[in-house]
Design a protein around this motif. Structure first.
Motif, PDB file in Angstrom:
ATOM      1  N   ARG A 232       0.820  -1.220   0.000  1.00  0.00           N
ATOM      2  CA  ARG A 232       0.000   0.000   0.000  1.00  0.00           C
ATOM      3  C   ARG A 232       0.854   1.271   0.000  1.00  0.00           C
ATOM      4  N   ASP A 233       2.136   1.141   0.403  1.00  0.00           N
ATOM      5  CA  ASP A 233       3.002   2.322   0.476  1.00  0.00           C
ATOM      6  C   ASP A 233       3.837   2.534  -0.785  1.00  0.00           C
ATOM      7  N   LEU A 234       3.781   1.605  -1.735  1.00  0.00           N
ATOM      8  CA  LEU A 234       4.613   1.741  -2.934  1.00  0.00           C
ATOM      9  C   LEU A 234       4.293   3.009  -3.732  1.00  0.00           C
ATOM     10  N   PRO A 235       3.027   3.348  -3.992  1.00  0.00           N
ATOM     11  CA  PRO A 235       2.764   4.609  -4.712  1.00  0.00           C
ATOM     12  C   PRO A 235       3.264   5.827  -3.952  1.00  0.00           C
ATOM     13  N   LEU A 236       3.151   5.793  -2.621  1.00  0.00           N
ATOM     14  CA  LEU A 236       3.600   6.930  -1.823  1.00  0.00           C
ATOM     15  C   LEU A 236       5.116   7.067  -1.869  1.00  0.00           C
ATOM     16  N   ALA A 237       5.823   5.927  -1.992  1.00  0.00           N
ATOM     17  CA  ALA A 237       7.282   5.981  -2.051  1.00  0.00           C
ATOM     18  C   ALA A 237       7.769   6.724  -3.286  1.00  0.00           C
ATOM     19  N   LEU A 238       6.904   6.782  -4.341  1.00  0.00           N
ATOM     20  CA  LEU A 238       7.283   7.461  -5.579  1.00  0.00           C
ATOM     21  C   LEU A 238       6.766   8.895  -5.641  1.00  0.00           C
ATOM     22  N   ALA A 239       6.153   9.355  -4.573  1.00  0.00           N
ATOM     23  CA  ALA A 239       5.681  10.742  -4.509  1.00  0.00           C
ATOM     24  C   ALA A 239       6.802  11.632  -3.987  1.00  0.00           C
TER      25      ALA A 239
ATOM     26  N   VAL B 182       7.383   2.918 -12.870  1.00  0.00           N
ATOM     27  CA  VAL B 182       7.162   4.298 -13.296  1.00  0.00           C
ATOM     28  C   VAL B 182       8.124   4.567 -14.445  1.00  0.00           C
ATOM     29  N   THR B 183       7.578   5.076 -15.549  1.00  0.00           N
ATOM     30  CA  THR B 183       8.365   5.318 -16.758  1.00  0.00           C
ATOM     31  C   THR B 183       8.200   6.769 -17.180  1.00  0.00           C
ATOM     32  N   GLY B 184       9.299   7.511 -17.110  1.00  0.00           N
ATOM     33  CA  GLY B 184       9.235   8.918 -17.488  1.00  0.00           C
ATOM     34  C   GLY B 184       8.210   9.694 -16.687  1.00  0.00           C
ATOM     35  N   GLY B 185       7.976   9.296 -15.452  1.00  0.00           N
ATOM     36  CA  GLY B 185       7.039   9.999 -14.582  1.00  0.00           C
ATOM     37  C   GLY B 185       5.642   9.412 -14.578  1.00  0.00           C
ATOM     38  N   ARG B 186       5.336   8.422 -15.444  1.00  0.00           N
ATOM     39  CA  ARG B 186       4.011   7.804 -15.500  1.00  0.00           C
ATOM     40  C   ARG B 186       4.017   6.523 -14.678  1.00  0.00           C
ATOM     41  N   MET B 187       3.170   6.478 -13.655  1.00  0.00           N
ATOM     42  CA  MET B 187       3.178   5.390 -12.687  1.00  0.00           C
ATOM     43  C   MET B 187       2.139   4.341 -13.041  1.00  0.00           C
ATOM     44  N   SER B 188       2.475   3.068 -12.801  1.00  0.00           N
ATOM     45  CA  SER B 188       1.552   1.950 -13.041  1.00  0.00           C
ATOM     46  C   SER B 188       0.806   1.624 -11.750  1.00  0.00           C
ATOM     47  N   GLU B 189      -0.078   0.646 -11.856  1.00  0.00           N
ATOM     48  CA  GLU B 189      -0.769   0.142 -10.672  1.00  0.00           C
ATOM     49  C   GLU B 189       0.147  -0.828  -9.921  1.00  0.00           C
TER      50      GLU B 189
ATOM     51  N   ASP C 106      17.661   2.313 -18.580  1.00  0.00           N
ATOM     52  CA  ASP C 106      17.682   3.434 -19.538  1.00  0.00           C
ATOM     53  C   ASP C 106      17.654   4.775 -18.814  1.00  0.00           C
ATOM     54  N   LEU C 107      18.652   4.994 -17.967  1.00  0.00           N
ATOM     55  CA  LEU C 107      18.755   6.257 -17.245  1.00  0.00           C
ATOM     56  C   LEU C 107      18.859   7.424 -18.224  1.00  0.00           C
ATOM     57  N   PHE C 108      18.100   8.481 -17.966  1.00  0.00           N
ATOM     58  CA  PHE C 108      18.059   9.713 -18.763  1.00  0.00           C
ATOM     59  C   PHE C 108      17.424   9.523 -20.143  1.00  0.00           C
ATOM     60  N   PHE C 109      16.642   8.436 -20.333  1.00  0.00           N
ATOM     61  CA  PHE C 109      15.990   8.297 -21.638  1.00  0.00           C
ATOM     62  C   PHE C 109      14.966   9.418 -21.838  1.00  0.00           C
ATOM     63  N   ALA C 110      14.395   9.919 -20.734  1.00  0.00           N
ATOM     64  CA  ALA C 110      13.411  10.993 -20.834  1.00  0.00           C
ATOM     65  C   ALA C 110      14.058  12.357 -20.971  1.00  0.00           C
ATOM     66  N   THR C 111      15.348  12.462 -20.715  1.00  0.00           N
ATOM     67  CA  THR C 111      16.102  13.715 -20.888  1.00  0.00           C
ATOM     68  C   THR C 111      17.366  13.389 -21.669  1.00  0.00           C
TER      69      THR C 111
ATOM     70  N   GLY D 151      12.449   7.948 -11.272  1.00  0.00           N
ATOM     71  CA  GLY D 151      11.313   7.572 -12.109  1.00  0.00           C
ATOM     72  C   GLY D 151      10.989   8.598 -13.166  1.00  0.00           C
ATOM     73  N   ALA D 152      11.411   9.849 -12.969  1.00  0.00           N
ATOM     74  CA  ALA D 152      11.123  10.901 -13.944  1.00  0.00           C
ATOM     75  C   ALA D 152      12.065  10.866 -15.140  1.00  0.00           C
ATOM     76  N   VAL D 153      13.269  10.308 -14.967  1.00  0.00           N
ATOM     77  CA  VAL D 153      14.245  10.341 -16.061  1.00  0.00           C
ATOM     78  C   VAL D 153      14.605   8.952 -16.568  1.00  0.00           C
ATOM     79  N   GLY D 154      14.049   7.887 -15.988  1.00  0.00           N
ATOM     80  CA  GLY D 154      14.361   6.529 -16.425  1.00  0.00           C
ATOM     81  C   GLY D 154      13.150   5.621 -16.300  1.00  0.00           C
ATOM     82  N   ARG D 155      13.395   4.330 -16.490  1.00  0.00           N
ATOM     83  CA  ARG D 155      12.335   3.319 -16.345  1.00  0.00           C
ATOM     84  C   ARG D 155      12.595   2.584 -15.022  1.00  0.00           C
ATOM     85  N   LEU D 156      11.770   2.866 -14.037  1.00  0.00           N
ATOM     86  CA  LEU D 156      12.008   2.401 -12.677  1.00  0.00           C
ATOM     87  C   LEU D 156      10.991   1.337 -12.282  1.00  0.00           C
TER      88      LEU D 156
END
Length: 656
Positions: free
Chosen positions: A78-85, A135-142, A158-163, A114-119
């Motif tokens: 239940r805390d996984l989404p919060l860990a990415l906030a 989370v890929t480029g800032g988009r989080m899954s369930e 793929d670190l920095f794929f989004a930048t 998570g904002a700059v890679g595929r985490l």
């Protein structure tokens, strides 16, 4: 100016709220500079989670894969989404930003990655099922169910794929891999009870590139073993333990001997409350502690751990948390300087083993085929004497057994030639040695290359002393001494230079350096700038036993010189002091300038190369070295002696 600046819009600019993805990418630029930065954040999270084993796997220097697996407490599903906030953390509650006892506390690392890679984060807490989130480029899954043992695995691809612009600033795979390794090594040093493993993938193959298994025992013992594992056993063999406390600050660790120095500051590791830091104030204090033990081109090696109440230090200076700010920086600096100097002084004349290793390496011949193996037991002293008697020419009494007398003792025969009847013989020189006073000046020059054996009346000097008993002088510069374990080679000039320097410092701190008046003042011609600089410091130099007066034009008159130096070349000494004043003119550390000037003076009052020394003088020099702190190196950081163990010497000759 009529034209608008290039950054100004002709229309009124509007203030906009950036979206979450842009905010995270900007934050990532501060927190994650390169793959090593990402590894640091993830490994620190694993340490904070109480992990006892941490395995890091990278590919292409961390550009395409970083995986950190630990056996820590894990994250509930239940805390996984919060860990990415952003700014969500379990480390602090926000009420006191100085009461920090963990590596992480800002809550920025995971959302930034998570904002700059595929985490992907997969975790399991005790008594629950494992779960994962991506989370890929800032988009989080369930959150989804997963399979994993207790602990957490974070995988970043793929670190920095989004930048993509950031990728251009990364270095080669080899350089990035080395940076990751250095990060793991520093963290391993501060946590000796945790196992660290680093693996690297290449073309489908995976190999282990670094490993530090968890140590056992008390903290200091475990720390010593971990530093030996990470920095090499050579570091521990040539380092001294350090422990000091001052004004609620506590310092432990190991500091390298001055003769175990480096050409750059690559072997300096500093930690504050377990956190690796790069702090200019702390590194400056480390260098200051070795001020009069190393030349300016050499750097000490050390691993020092400072611990204090978290309220006494601010670690929230930079997002990377590599800089700190002490509430009382003077206390931290003073602790390092005084603690290191005290520890180094307690080790007296000790020099590094690397000096002996280099010496043996120079002696060792180039291998030619299979080496011969000699099986030879060491005979007893009685057997040696009997052997010598059997081999001696007719009518000649052999020398006593090894270790019973010094070299060159006269034969014990009634018809032996009396001392002094054969000029040039060892026996002829014996009375001159015995009648001479035991001091360090007034030596006669001797032909270069001679080996002076030491005649003695009362048997050899005790070899139980750390530096042994003098046996010979070689090339009028090197003293050969015999110890219980082997032999010592002493550079007489370098050794005496350190002894004179330490005496000058003691005198200067106590009552000032005693001066001797010159019968005829020495007049030294200088440039106007140099003359002015010397006269500006004339009052301070007088405290050191050097009295100067203006003497018309650009000349100065030297009226007195330090008594301990004996007869010196005043002009040469003045020019050396001028060099030191020029080098240190930008320093605000008065004591450092004083010590540097005294060091220059000491060089001019030391035993010179090419001077013969008598037996009692050599042994007196050895005894004084043993009693003088820092005598293992001269004022410039060079070794004053080399110790060779008998087993190593015998190995050179194939006797083992």
């Amino acid at each position: 100016m009529n034209s608008p600046t290039r950054n100004m819009s002709p229309d009124r600019p509007q203030i906009r709220q950036l979206d979450e993805a842009a905010i995270n990418r900007i934050a990532a630029g501060e927190v994650v500079e390169r793959p090593a930065s990402a590894v640091k954040e993830l490994v620190e999270n694993a340490i904070d989670a109480g992990a006892r084993r941490i395995t890091v796997t990278i590919a292409d220097g961390g550009k395409t894969l970083i995986r950190v697996a630990d056996d820590g407490c894990g994250i509930a599903a239940r805390d996984l989404p919060l860990a990415l906030a952003r700014h969500a953390t379990s480390k602090i509650d926000g009420s006191d930003l100085l009461d920090i006892h963990t590596f992480g506390f800002r809550g920025e690392a995971l959302p930034s990655l998570g904002a700059v890679g595929r985490l992907k984060i997969t975790s399991r807490v005790a008594g629950a099922e494992a779960a994962e989130i991506t989370v890929t480029g800032g988009r989080m899954s369930e959150v989804r169910p997963a399979a994993l043992g207790p602990g957490t695995t974070v995988e970043l691809r793929d670190l920095f794929f989004a930048t993509p612009a950031r990728l251009k600033f990364l270095r080669t795979d080899r350089a990035e891999t080395q940076a990751v390794t250095d990060t793991i090594r520093r963290l391993a040093m501060t946590e000796p009870f945790i196992t660290f493993v680093l693996k690297s993938q290449r073309d489908g193959d995976e190999r282990e590139t670094f490993r530090a298994d968890a140590e056992q025992g008390e903290l200091f013992e475990a720390l010593s073993a971990r530093l030996a594992s990470v920095l090499g056993r050579e570091f521990i063999q040539n380092a001294i333990p350090v422990e000091a406390e001052r004004e609620n600050l506590h310092m432990t660790g190991f500091a390298g001997l001055p003769t175990y120095s480096r050409g750059a500051a690559v072997a300096q590791h500093l930690f504050v409350n377990g956190r690796p830091v790069n702090d200019r104030m702390l590194t400056g204090a480390l260098r200051a502690a070795y001020t009069d033990l190393l030349s300016r081109s050499r750097y000490p090696a050390a691993a020092l751990f400072l611990n204090c109440d978290p309220h006494l230090v601010d670690v929230n200076v930079h997002p990377a948390k590599s800089e700190v700010r002490f509430r009382d920086p003077g206390a931290a600096r003073g602790l390092i300087v005084s603690g290191l100097r005290h520890a180094l002084a307690e080790n007296g004349h000790r020099a590094s083993t690397t000096v002996a290793g280099a010496t043996l390496g120079a002696f060792r011949p180039e291998p030619a085929g299979q080496p011969r193996i000699y099986q030879m037991d060491r005979p007893s002293r009685g057997a040696i004497h009997s052997s010598y008697a059997a081999q001696a020419p007719a009518g000649v009494t052999p020398a006593p057994a090894y270790g019973q007398t010094a070299f060159g003792q006269a034969p014990a025969r009634a018809d032996a030639t009396p001392h002094g009847t054969e000029p040039g013989s060892t026996q002829a020189e014996a009375p001159a040695f015995r009648e001479a006073p035991a001091h360090f000046d007034g030596f006669d020059a001797a032909p270069s290359g001679r080996v002076e054996h030491l005649p003695q009346d009362t048997g050899p000097e005790p070899e139980s002393h750390p530096l042994g008993a003098a046996r010979a002088q070689v090339h009028e510069n090197y003293i050969i001494a015999q110890t219980e374990r082997g032999m010592v080679i002493v550079d007489q000039h370098a050794a005496h230079e350190r002894l004179v320097y330490e005496k000058l410092k003691r005198q200067a701190e106590a009552t000032g350096v005693a001066a001797q008046a010159l019968l005829i003042p020495e007049i030294v011609e200088l440039s106007s700038t140099d003359r002015g600089l010397l006269l500006e410091h004339a009052e301070d130099l007088a405290r050191f036993g050097l009295t100067l007066e203006p003497f018309g034009g650009n000349a100065v008159a030297v009226r007195e010189t330090p008594a301990i130096l004996g007869e010196v070349n005043a002009e040469a000494m003045l020019r050396d002091i001028l060099d030191e004043l020029d080098d240190a003119s930008d320093s605000d550390l008065v004591k450092a300038q004083v010590d540097a000037i005294l060091s220059r003076m000491a060089c001019h009052g030391s035993i010179r190369s090419g001077r013969r020394m008598r037996a009692e003088e050599m042994n007196a020099l050895l005894r004084e070295m043993e009693a003088t702190p820092h005598s293992g190196q001269c004022n410039h950081g060079r070794p004053t002696y080399v110790e060779l163990h008998l087993k190593d010497i015998e190995r050179l000759f194939g006797r083992t």
